[in-house]
Design an enzyme around this catalytic site. Sequence first.
Site, mmCIF file in Angstrom:
data_model
loop_
_atom_site.group_PDB
_atom_site.id
_atom_site.type_symbol
_atom_site.label_atom_id
_atom_site.label_comp_id
_atom_site.label_asym_id
_atom_site.label_seq_id
_atom_site.Cartn_x
_atom_site.Cartn_y
_atom_site.Cartn_z
ATOM 1 N N ASP A 158 -12.721 159.637 94.333
ATOM 2 C CA ASP A 158 -12.799 158.258 93.886
ATOM 3 C C ASP A 158 -14.233 157.874 94.259
ATOM 4 O O ASP A 158 -14.532 157.667 95.434
ATOM 5 C CB ASP A 158 -11.797 157.395 94.657
ATOM 6 N N HIS A 159 -15.120 157.833 93.278
ATOM 7 C CA HIS A 159 -16.538 157.761 93.650
ATOM 8 C C HIS A 159 -16.890 156.468 94.391
ATOM 9 O O HIS A 159 -17.902 156.402 95.072
ATOM 10 C CB HIS A 159 -17.464 158.021 92.458
ATOM 11 N N HIS A 197 -10.207 152.488 92.380
ATOM 12 C CA HIS A 197 -11.333 151.834 93.070
ATOM 13 C C HIS A 197 -10.910 150.536 93.774
ATOM 14 O O HIS A 197 -11.221 150.314 94.934
ATOM 15 C CB HIS A 197 -12.467 151.495 92.093
HETATM 16 C C1 BG6 Z 1 -15.532 154.826 86.591
HETATM 17 C C2 BG6 Z 1 -14.801 154.265 85.407
HETATM 18 O O1 BG6 Z 1 -14.616 155.364 87.523
HETATM 19 O O2 BG6 Z 1 -16.275 153.807 87.221
HETATM 20 C C3 BG6 Z 1 -15.764 153.587 84.437
HETATM 21 O O3 BG6 Z 1 -14.127 155.318 84.739
HETATM 22 C C4 BG6 Z 1 -16.625 152.580 85.161
HETATM 23 O O4 BG6 Z 1 -15.056 152.957 83.389
HETATM 24 C C5 BG6 Z 1 -17.266 153.210 86.375
HETATM 25 O O5 BG6 Z 1 -17.622 152.124 84.261
HETATM 26 C C6 BG6 Z 1 -17.999 152.191 87.203
HETATM 27 O O6 BG6 Z 1 -18.680 152.852 88.217
HETATM 28 P P1 BG6 Z 1 -19.983 152.231 88.868
HETATM 29 O O7 BG6 Z 1 -20.301 153.166 89.973
HETATM 30 O O8 BG6 Z 1 -21.008 152.198 87.773
HETATM 31 O O9 BG6 Z 1 -19.596 150.877 89.317
#
Ligand code: BG6
Length: 513
Positions: free
Chosen positions: A201-202, A264
Site C-alpha cells: 500500500d504505497h 490508503h
Molecule cells: C493509487 C490509485 O493507489 O494511488 C490511484 O490506484 C491514485 O488511483 C494514486 O491516483 C494516488 O497516489 P498518490 O501517491 O499520487 O497520492
Amino acid sequence: MKRIEAILEHQEMLCVEAAAGPCAFVVFGASGDLAHRKLYAGLYELFRRDLMSRRFYSLGCGRTEFSDEAFRDKVRQSLNETLDNPDGEMLETFLKHLYYTAGDYSDKGLYERLCAKMKELDAAYDVEGARIFYLSVPPVLYGEIADKLGALKLNCPAATGRFEQVRLVVEKPFGRDLDSAKELDRLLGRHFQESQIYRIDHYLGKETVQNLLIFRFANSLFEPVWNRNYIDHIQITIAETLGVEHRANYYDKSGALRDMFQNHILQMLALVAMEPPVSFEADRVRDEKVKLLRGLRPLTPEDAESSFIRGQYGPGQVDGKAVRGYLEEEGVAADSATETYVAAKLYVDNWRWKGVPFYLRTGKRLARRLTEIAITFRHVPHSMFMTAGLEDMPPNVLRFQIQPEEGMYLSLQAKRPGSKLCMSTLEMTVDYQQVFGVKMPEAYQRLLLDAMLGDQTLFDRHDSILTSWEYLMPVLDSWQSEGGRPIVYPAGSSGPSQSETLLHSDGRLWDKL
Ligand code: BG6
C-alpha cells in the site's frame, strides 16, 4: 547486512538505515507503466544511494518481446524522463544489472525459461538464494503466477531451504470484496507463507505517513490528549486533481471505494487511531492496526446508505482548464455507475474513541490536490475573557499534510501585540523539506528496500485486509443492490454538496479544499 548510522548533531537527528544484501529481483509486468515510473526508478535510487548490494540483478518478465539491450534502452528512457538529472555513469552501471524474458503468464514455458535464466544469474551475481517476485500485473493473474512459481519450486531456494528468503510482492487492491480477498489469500497461501507475502500500500511508504508513528510515540506531549476526552473529530482527505487518466480499464471496474478507501484511507485511519504498539516490529505494529480496524462500528444497511456518499465527476474546470466528465473519458462505459468520490462518517467503538466521528473522503478531479489528516481538538470548556465567547476561540487543529507539501501544522490562539485583549489564530508550521533540506524520497524506494530487507512493518497483513473488506461489505452490497447512481459533481469542485451534510448534521464543516 551493512548498517549506516549517523547522528547529525546540529540537527539532533538519529538516523538508522540498513542496506539490503544480495538479491534477485524478478518483476512480472516489467514492460508496464508502474514498473517504469516507480519500480525501476525506486531500484535505481536505492542503487545510487548505496542501499543495495552490487550483487543484485533484476529480471523483468512481460508479454512484449525485448532483448536485454532493448529493455535497458526502454528503462534508460523512462528513468531519464522520471528522475531529475540521473547520474549518467551510475545509470549505465545500474542498467547492466537488468535482464528481460518475454512470454505469456499462463505458459509453463515462460517459467521454465525464467528458472533457467535465474539459475545462471543467481550464480553470476552470487545472490545466496535471496529473491523477490514483484507482481506488477492485474490481480487476476496473481494465483496463476504463484502456482507456476510453486510448481518449479521457485518459492524456496533449493540451496538453503529457507522459505523466508523468497518474497512475493503484490499490489493493491487485494481482492475486490471479502470473498475474493479470501480466495486470493488461499491461492497465494498454497505456495507462499504469510511471512513471504508483501502486500503493498504505497501510502504506508510516504514519509509523513510514517512520521505519524514517530510523532505519536516518540513524543510524550500528545499521547495523553489523543482520545475522546480532548479530540472532537478527525478528518482524513485524499483529494486529487487528476482524473482517471489512462487507467479506465482498471478503474471503471474498481471505483474510489476499492481503489483508495479500503486501503490508503483505512490504513491512515488505523495509524492515527491505533493503540501504541509495544515495539516497532512488523507484527506488533500490524497487530495494533488490525485491532483498531476491528473496532470500527459495524455498518447496518441504513448506515451504509446514510454515512457513505458516492460521487462521479462531470465536466468542469481544473486549474483553469476545461476537462471532460468521467463518462466521456476514454474506456469508460457510457452508463458507468463507478464512483470517483467517496465521503464517509464512521466511528471506532473502543475506550479511546467512543463517540468521536471520523470523516473520511477521497476523490478524483477535485478542486486541489491535498492529502491530509486533520485532528480537531475540543473547545476550551469555558471562556474567561469577558468579550470573547467560546465561538470566538476556534479549537486547536493539528494537521499532518502528506501532499502536495509534507508538513505539520498546529493552529493555536494567541494574543496579538497591542491592545489588552486581542486574540487571533496563528499556525505553528513544520515544513519537512525546509527543515530537513532534502527532497522527500518516493514511497516505493522505502517499500522496495524494506521488501529486500525482509521487514513487513509497512506492508498490509492478511487480517487487516480482510477486516477492512468485511467492514465495507454493507456499502458494496448496498451500492450494488440499490442500482442507484453516484451523485454527479463538477470537475474542479469539492465533490458532491451532499457530502457536506455528513458534517452539517453534526454542526461541523469539511476543511476547505
Ligand atoms: C493509487 C490509485 O493507489 O494511488 C490511484 O490506484 C491514485 O488511483 C494514486 O491516483 C494516488 O497516489 P498518490 O501517491 O499520487 O497520492
